[in-house]
Design a protein around this motif. Structure first.
Motif: not given
Length: 124
Positions: A7-14, A35-42, A87-92, A117-124
Motif C-alpha cells: 500500500s501507499g502508492g500514488g501520484l506525486v510530483q517530481a 525486498g522491494w522491486f519495481r517494473q515499468a511498462p515495457g 524522479k519521473p524515472e521512478d514511475t513503476a 504491487g502498488t502503482q507509483v507515478t511521478v509527474s515532471s
C-alpha cells in the motif's frame, strides 16, 4: 508462504516523497529477507532494495541509493520503503517480496512470495 499486501502508492510530483508499506501474514515474518522491486511498462522487473531479517543490513540499487530507505518492523510484520526526491524515472509498479534465507539478494528469482504491487507515478 507469506501473503504480502502493498500500500501507499500514488501520484506525486517530481521531488516529492512517498512511503510504501508491505504487510505480511503469518508468524514467520522475522525469518524472511524482504525486498522491494519495481517494473515499468515495457521493462523487466528490477531490484530496488532489500533488508535482512533483523533490519541491521540493507542493500540498494545504485539508481535509488541516497533517496530511498528500506526498513522493517518485525512486531508489525511490515516492511517499508521511504522514497524521497522522486524522479519521473521512478514511475513503476512496486512489489514487495520475501525470501526464506539469511542472505540479502537482488535477484527476483530468489524470492518466493510476492505482493500484488502498488502503482507509483511521478509527474515532471
Amino acid at each position: 508462504v507469506q501473503l504480502l499486501v502493498e500500500s501507499g502508492g500514488g501520484l506525486v510530483q517530481a521531488g516529492g516523497s512517498l512511503r510504501l508499506s508491505c504487510a505480511a501474514s503469518g508468524r514467520t515474518f522475522g525469518n524472511h529477507i524482504m525486498g522491494w522491486f519495481r517494473q515499468a511498462p515495457g521493462k523487466e522487473r528490477e531490484f530496488v532494495a532489500s533488508i535482512n531479517r533483523s533490519g541491521t543490513s540493507t542493500k540498494y540499487a545504485d539508481s535509488v541509493k541516497g533517496r530511498f530507505t528500506i526498513s522493517r518492523d518485525n512486531d508489525k510484520n511490515t516492511v517499508y520503503l521511504q522514497m524521497n526526491s522522486l524522479k519521473p524515472e521512478d514511475t513503476a509498479v512496486y512489489y514487495c517480496a520475501s525470501r526464506w534465507h539469511m542472505v540479502i539478494s537482488d535477484r527476483p528469482n530468489e524470492y518466493s512470495d510476492w505482493g500484488q504491487g502498488t502503482q507509483v507515478t511521478v509527474s515532471s
